[in-house]
Write a protein that holds these residues in place. Structure first.
Motif, PDB file in Angstrom:
ATOM      1  N   ARG A  11     -14.609 -17.655 -36.859  1.00 45.05           N
ATOM      2  CA  ARG A  11     -14.686 -16.278 -37.345  1.00 45.05           C
ATOM      3  C   ARG A  11     -14.009 -15.354 -36.342  1.00 45.05           C
ATOM      4  NH1 ARG A  11     -20.458 -15.104 -37.331  1.00 45.05           N
ATOM      5  NH2 ARG A  11     -20.307 -16.458 -35.542  1.00 45.05           N
ATOM      6  N   ILE A  12     -13.168 -14.463 -36.871  1.00 49.53           N
ATOM      7  CA  ILE A  12     -12.450 -13.508 -36.031  1.00 49.53           C
ATOM      8  C   ILE A  12     -13.116 -12.148 -36.230  1.00 49.53           C
ATOM      9  CG2 ILE A  12     -10.208 -12.442 -35.595  1.00 49.53           C
ATOM     10  CD1 ILE A  12      -8.994 -14.868 -37.142  1.00 49.53           C
ATOM     11  N   PRO A  13     -13.511 -11.450 -35.223  1.00 49.45           N
ATOM     12  CA  PRO A  13     -13.422 -11.708 -33.788  1.00 49.45           C
ATOM     13  C   PRO A  13     -14.676 -12.339 -33.199  1.00 49.45           C
ATOM     14  CG  PRO A  13     -14.082  -9.463 -34.109  1.00 49.45           C
ATOM     15  CD  PRO A  13     -13.948 -10.066 -35.482  1.00 49.45           C
ATOM     16  N   ASP A  14     -15.642 -12.720 -34.041  1.00 52.51           N
ATOM     17  CA  ASP A  14     -16.913 -13.223 -33.509  1.00 52.51           C
ATOM     18  C   ASP A  14     -16.759 -14.471 -32.655  1.00 52.51           C
ATOM     19  OD1 ASP A  14     -17.527 -12.116 -36.535  1.00 52.51           O
ATOM     20  OD2 ASP A  14     -18.919 -11.393 -35.003  1.00 52.51           O
ATOM     21  N   ASP A  15     -15.972 -15.456 -33.139  1.00 48.96           N
ATOM     22  CA  ASP A  15     -15.798 -16.709 -32.412  1.00 48.96           C
ATOM     23  C   ASP A  15     -14.557 -16.702 -31.529  1.00 48.96           C
ATOM     24  OD1 ASP A  15     -18.046 -17.818 -33.685  1.00 48.96           O
ATOM     25  OD2 ASP A  15     -16.817 -18.417 -35.405  1.00 48.96           O
ATOM     26  N   ILE A  16     -13.534 -16.001 -31.973  1.00 46.54           N
ATOM     27  CA  ILE A  16     -12.270 -15.974 -31.235  1.00 46.54           C
ATOM     28  C   ILE A  16     -11.581 -14.629 -31.464  1.00 46.54           C
ATOM     29  CG2 ILE A  16     -10.953 -17.048 -33.112  1.00 46.54           C
ATOM     30  CD1 ILE A  16      -9.373 -18.559 -30.924  1.00 46.54           C
ATOM     31  N   ALA A  17     -11.074 -14.048 -30.400  1.00 43.06           N
ATOM     32  CA  ALA A  17     -10.327 -12.788 -30.499  1.00 43.06           C
ATOM     33  C   ALA A  17      -8.837 -13.115 -30.552  1.00 43.06           C
ATOM     34  CB  ALA A  17     -10.628 -11.905 -29.291  1.00 43.06           C
ATOM     35  N   ILE A  18      -8.099 -12.394 -31.385  1.00 46.42           N
ATOM     36  CA  ILE A  18      -6.666 -12.650 -31.533  1.00 46.42           C
ATOM     37  C   ILE A  18      -5.897 -11.368 -31.242  1.00 46.42           C
ATOM     38  CG2 ILE A  18      -4.837 -13.318 -33.127  1.00 46.42           C
ATOM     39  CD1 ILE A  18      -6.837 -15.107 -34.515  1.00 46.42           C
ATOM     40  N   LEU A  19      -4.857 -11.508 -30.419  1.00 41.96           N
ATOM     41  CA  LEU A  19      -4.027 -10.382 -30.027  1.00 41.96           C
ATOM     42  C   LEU A  19      -2.573 -10.716 -30.302  1.00 41.96           C
ATOM     43  CD1 LEU A  19      -3.830  -7.620 -28.525  1.00 41.96           C
ATOM     44  CD2 LEU A  19      -3.607  -8.917 -26.415  1.00 41.96           C
ATOM     45  N   GLY A  20      -1.904  -9.867 -31.066  1.00 45.18           N
ATOM     46  CA  GLY A  20      -0.495 -10.062 -31.370  1.00 45.18           C
ATOM     47  C   GLY A  20       0.380  -9.303 -30.385  1.00 45.18           C
ATOM     48  N   VAL A  21       1.661  -9.281 -30.672  1.00 44.72           N
ATOM     49  CA  VAL A  21       2.612  -8.585 -29.813  1.00 44.72           C
ATOM     50  C   VAL A  21       3.600  -7.832 -30.697  1.00 44.72           C
ATOM     51  CG1 VAL A  21       4.282 -10.468 -29.591  1.00 44.72           C
ATOM     52  CG2 VAL A  21       4.008  -8.863 -27.708  1.00 44.72           C
ATOM     53  N   ASP A  22       4.229  -6.798 -30.176  1.00 43.45           N
ATOM     54  CA  ASP A  22       5.231  -5.955 -30.836  1.00 43.45           C
ATOM     55  C   ASP A  22       4.638  -4.857 -31.703  1.00 43.45           C
ATOM     56  OD1 ASP A  22       7.299  -7.299 -29.632  1.00 43.45           O
ATOM     57  OD2 ASP A  22       7.602  -8.662 -31.319  1.00 43.45           O
ATOM     58  N   ASN A  23       3.365  -4.887 -32.016  1.00 43.68           N
ATOM     59  CA  ASN A  23       2.671  -3.857 -32.769  1.00 43.68           C
ATOM     60  C   ASN A  23       3.418  -3.436 -34.041  1.00 43.68           C
ATOM     61  OD1 ASN A  23       0.401  -2.237 -33.163  1.00 43.68           O
ATOM     62  ND2 ASN A  23       1.479  -0.451 -32.395  1.00 43.68           N
ATOM     63  N   ASP A  24       3.852  -4.395 -34.825  1.00 43.69           N
ATOM     64  CA  ASP A  24       4.462  -4.098 -36.122  1.00 43.69           C
ATOM     65  C   ASP A  24       3.338  -3.643 -37.055  1.00 43.69           C
ATOM     66  OD1 ASP A  24       5.288  -4.446 -38.873  1.00 43.69           O
ATOM     67  OD2 ASP A  24       7.010  -5.592 -38.118  1.00 43.69           O
ATOM     68  N   GLU A  25       3.322  -2.343 -37.378  1.00 44.67           N
ATOM     69  CA  GLU A  25       2.227  -1.759 -38.153  1.00 44.67           C
ATOM     70  C   GLU A  25       1.979  -2.499 -39.464  1.00 44.67           C
ATOM     71  OE1 GLU A  25       0.045   0.831 -37.645  1.00 44.67           O
ATOM     72  OE2 GLU A  25       0.753   1.135 -35.608  1.00 44.67           O
ATOM     73  N   THR A  26       3.049  -2.864 -40.167  1.00 41.94           N
ATOM     74  CA  THR A  26       2.892  -3.522 -41.460  1.00 41.94           C
ATOM     75  C   THR A  26       2.181  -4.858 -41.305  1.00 41.94           C
ATOM     76  OG1 THR A  26       4.928  -2.479 -42.228  1.00 41.94           O
ATOM     77  CG2 THR A  26       4.128  -4.335 -43.503  1.00 41.94           C
TER      78      THR A  26
END
Length: 193
Positions: A11-26
């Motif tokens: 479960r996100i973010p309860d079990d694992i946190a996910i972070l992307g890159v480039d901050n593409d809003e769409t």
């Protein structure tokens, strides 16, 4: 990947946190849950490339160099609302801190959220997070202030939005954690043309 791995039990973010890159809003807004992302100084990178091209045109024998687009801050969305944490009580406290970062947060208030004594909560929090609850709240507020400064808010507006009342104290703490005063940080993060 989290839905496909382990039978879809992550479960996100309860079990694992996910972070992307480039901050593409769409992409960030269409992801489920909405994806937190590392923001980069792309505009500054564009100016740096333009300077490099201008130098190459004026002085063709000048050497090429890499243009590094530096990260500025994290745009927090649902995928990192709380940190992945094995202790459900600490996860609950973290969630409350992040959701109420602009409110007055005290350890006594946080203790009421979980069936632990103050001492036990502080001990478990320090073990899980590597810092005290008070220091963690200050760090999160300063990170949020840095984000607001990068978004163009003035120092006083950013401080007011986060519930800081003493600008001198905030500036001193900000400098200790970031190496700059809030004004210097805001200036350093705004693109130079």
């Amino acid at each position: 990947a989290c839905k496909l791995t382990g039978g879809g039990n992550f479960r996100i973010p309860d079990d694992i946190a996910i972070l992307g890159v480039d901050n593409d809003e769409t992409i960030c807004q269409l992801s489920s849950p909405n994806l937190s992302s590392l923001n980069q100084s792309v505009e500054q990178g564009g100016y740096d490339v333009a300077k490099l091209i201008d130098r190459q045109i004026r002085t063709p024998e000048a050497g090429w160099e890499d243009v590094v687009v530096k990260p500025t801050h994290i745009i927090t969305r649902q995928s990192t609302d709380i940190y992945a944490n094995n202790d459900p009580y600490i996860a609950k406290v973290l969630k409350h801190i992040h959701e109420n970062i602009s409110q007055k947060l005290t350890v006594d208030n946080l203790v009421t959220l979980v069936p632990l004594s103050r001492r036990l909560l502080e001990t478990r929090f320090k073990k899980e997070m590597g810092t005290s609850i008070y220091d963690y709240v200050i760090q999160i507020r300063i990170e949020k202030m840095a984000q607001l400064l990068c978004e163009g808010l003035s120092v006083s507006d950013a401080a007011a939005e986060l519930g800081f009342s003493d600008i001198k104290n905030v500036s001193r703490t900000f400098k200790q954690l970031k190496g700059y005063t809030p004004s210097e940080y805001r200036q350093a993060m705004s693109p130079t043309r």
